[in-house]
Scaffold this motif. Structure first.
Motif, mmCIF file in Angstrom:
data_model
loop_
_atom_site.group_PDB
_atom_site.id
_atom_site.type_symbol
_atom_site.label_atom_id
_atom_site.label_comp_id
_atom_site.label_asym_id
_atom_site.label_seq_id
_atom_site.Cartn_x
_atom_site.Cartn_y
_atom_site.Cartn_z
ATOM 1 N N ARG A 1 0.848 -1.188 0.000
ATOM 2 C CA ARG A 1 0.000 0.000 0.000
ATOM 3 C C ARG A 1 0.884 1.239 0.000
ATOM 4 O O ARG A 1 1.549 1.515 0.998
ATOM 5 C CB ARG A 1 -0.921 0.007 1.232
ATOM 6 C CG ARG A 1 -1.989 1.080 1.173
ATOM 7 C CD ARG A 1 -2.863 1.118 2.408
ATOM 8 N NE ARG A 1 -2.120 1.662 3.545
ATOM 9 C CZ ARG A 1 -1.797 0.975 4.646
ATOM 10 N NH1 ARG A 1 -2.153 -0.282 4.766
ATOM 11 N NH2 ARG A 1 -1.123 1.532 5.626
ATOM 12 N N PRO A 2 0.984 1.979 -1.103
ATOM 13 C CA PRO A 2 0.318 1.724 -2.390
ATOM 14 C C PRO A 2 1.044 0.620 -3.169
ATOM 15 O O PRO A 2 2.183 0.277 -2.844
ATOM 16 C CB PRO A 2 0.437 3.061 -3.107
ATOM 17 C CG PRO A 2 1.721 3.640 -2.580
ATOM 18 C CD PRO A 2 1.794 3.216 -1.136
ATOM 19 N N VAL A 3 0.396 0.118 -4.212
ATOM 20 C CA VAL A 3 1.012 -0.959 -4.986
ATOM 21 C C VAL A 3 0.825 -0.776 -6.488
ATOM 22 O O VAL A 3 1.416 -1.505 -7.284
ATOM 23 C CB VAL A 3 0.459 -2.327 -4.517
ATOM 24 C CG1 VAL A 3 -0.937 -2.562 -5.079
ATOM 25 C CG2 VAL A 3 1.391 -3.472 -4.862
ATOM 26 N N ALA A 4 0.029 0.210 -6.898
ATOM 27 C CA ALA A 4 -0.257 0.396 -8.325
ATOM 28 C C ALA A 4 1.001 0.672 -9.139
ATOM 29 O O ALA A 4 1.059 0.377 -10.336
ATOM 30 C CB ALA A 4 -1.264 1.533 -8.512
ATOM 31 N N HIS A 5 2.028 1.224 -8.498
ATOM 32 C CA HIS A 5 3.259 1.569 -9.209
ATOM 33 C C HIS A 5 4.184 0.370 -9.400
ATOM 34 O O HIS A 5 5.174 0.455 -10.137
ATOM 35 C CB HIS A 5 4.023 2.624 -8.413
ATOM 36 C CG HIS A 5 4.567 2.088 -7.118
ATOM 37 N ND1 HIS A 5 3.755 1.816 -6.028
ATOM 38 C CD2 HIS A 5 5.825 1.720 -6.747
ATOM 39 C CE1 HIS A 5 4.492 1.336 -5.043
ATOM 40 N NE2 HIS A 5 5.753 1.260 -5.455
ATOM 41 N N SER A 6 3.892 -0.756 -8.747
ATOM 42 C CA SER A 6 4.823 -1.882 -8.726
ATOM 43 C C SER A 6 5.062 -2.463 -10.120
ATOM 44 O O SER A 6 4.132 -2.630 -10.909
ATOM 45 C CB SER A 6 4.286 -2.983 -7.806
ATOM 46 O OG SER A 6 5.124 -4.123 -7.861
ATOM 47 N N ALA B 1 -3.965 -4.497 -2.670
ATOM 48 C CA ALA B 1 -3.681 -3.314 -1.856
ATOM 49 C C ALA B 1 -4.579 -3.284 -0.620
ATOM 50 O O ALA B 1 -5.545 -2.507 -0.562
ATOM 51 C CB ALA B 1 -3.860 -2.045 -2.684
ATOM 52 N N PRO C 1 -6.228 -2.170 2.693
ATOM 53 C CA PRO C 1 -6.229 -0.821 3.253
ATOM 54 C C PRO C 1 -5.599 -0.713 4.632
ATOM 55 O O PRO C 1 -5.237 0.383 5.053
ATOM 56 C CB PRO C 1 -7.720 -0.466 3.301
ATOM 57 C CG PRO C 1 -8.419 -1.783 3.383
ATOM 58 C CD PRO C 1 -7.586 -2.724 2.558
ATOM 59 N N ASP C 2 -5.468 -1.835 5.338
ATOM 60 C CA ASP C 2 -4.914 -1.778 6.691
ATOM 61 C C ASP C 2 -4.387 -3.158 7.093
ATOM 62 O O ASP C 2 -4.460 -4.120 6.318
ATOM 63 C CB ASP C 2 -5.967 -1.281 7.696
ATOM 64 C CG ASP C 2 -7.270 -2.078 7.628
ATOM 65 O OD1 ASP C 2 -7.222 -3.291 7.344
ATOM 66 O OD2 ASP C 2 -8.342 -1.475 7.857
#
Length: 275
Positions: free
Chosen positions: A17-22, A45, A47-48
């Motif tokens: 989190r975040p992970v979209a850039h991975s 991802a 949230p907690d």
């Protein structure tokens, strides 16, 4: 013919989190496609921490083969595992969880990736007996410092919060210490940036040929590495570390060897970097 994904597909992924850039999905799915496997590598991802624990329970139930783990869940991943590799145990964190028969095994391949990047981009560097300065004392620094110490280096930690650096040094043993600011970089053969922000280090104080590594890979050649190159130092980028850690992760999750692919051009294209 397009690859067929069936209901028996082996499911792996990256959790953070975040992970979209991975870039991990780019790497692993390229290997999956090249091997013609019935498998998928996805991104998750939570949230907690509670949601991360639910994902681990999902794996225990046989719904996941395994996952890579990135910030901020690496230490929690280690804590939730039933067993752990020597590397994960030594660093107290995990970047790989493998699920089998209701059990969770933790591993850490970050150190393998770091050593692979150094061997590729700084081949003249000998770690045994070398002085290494680690900028940062967070999760990324922990696995790196442990690996470097195990390779025979003396690791000095430089961190804004001295208390955090002292706690990390106490965890990792006598080969890791907190640097005296006045002499932190004296005789250093390697500087590793494990900070989440660009360092303010004056590279002019380093001897020519000193290796300088930045663990980030967006951009691949950071301003820190650009200055290092201009000053005659040896730059080592984070993309090499990412590629290096992915191989053992793939073997652990999918139980096969990754196909031989030149990943660097593929990854540079994925992030729009012309390097």
């Amino acid at each position: 013919m397009s690859r067929l994904i069936t209901g028996a597909a082996r499911l792996g992924g990256i959790v953070g989190r975040p992970v979209a850039h991975s870039l991990s999905p780019v790497i692993h799915n390229a290997w999956i496609e090249a091997a013609g496997m019935d498998a998928v590598y996805a991104a998750f991802a939570p949230p907690d921490e509670a949601a991360f624990e639910t994902l681990v329970a999902f794996g225990r139930a046989g719904m996941l083969a395994g996952v890579n783990v990135t910030a901020p869940f690496k230490e929690q991943a280690f804590a939730l595992a039933d067993s752990a590799s020597a590397e994960a145990t030594a660093s107290g964190s995990a970047n790989v969880l493998v699920f089998e028969d209701g059990r969770v095994h933790a591993d850490s391949t970050d150190g393998f990736g770091l050593l692979a990047a150094l061997a590729d981009q700084a081949p003249s560097l000998t770690l045994k007996g070398a002085t290494v300065v680690m900028l940062g004392a967070g999760g990324a620094a922990r696995a790196a410092a442990q690996t470097l110490a195990a390779a025979g280096a003396q690791v000095r930690l430089v961190n804004r919060s001295r208390d955090r650096a002292e706690a990390l040094a106490a965890d990792l043993g006598p080969a890791v210490s907190v640097a005296n600011e006045a002499s932190a970089f004296d005789g250093a053969a390697l500087i590793v940036n494990a900070l989440s922000v660009p360092p303010t280090l004056d590279l002019g104080q380093l001897a020519a040929g000193t290796a300088v590594m930045d663990m980030t890979y967006r951009p691949v050649e950071t301003d820190f590495l650009k200055v290092a190159r201009a000053r005659g130092l040896t730059p080592v980028d984070g993309l090499g570390m990412l590629i290096g850690q992915a191989g053992p992760s793939f073997r652990a999750i999918f139980r096969v060897e990754p196909p031989a692919l030149d990943l660097r051009p593929l990854l540079l294209a994925a992030i729009g970097d012309p390097a």
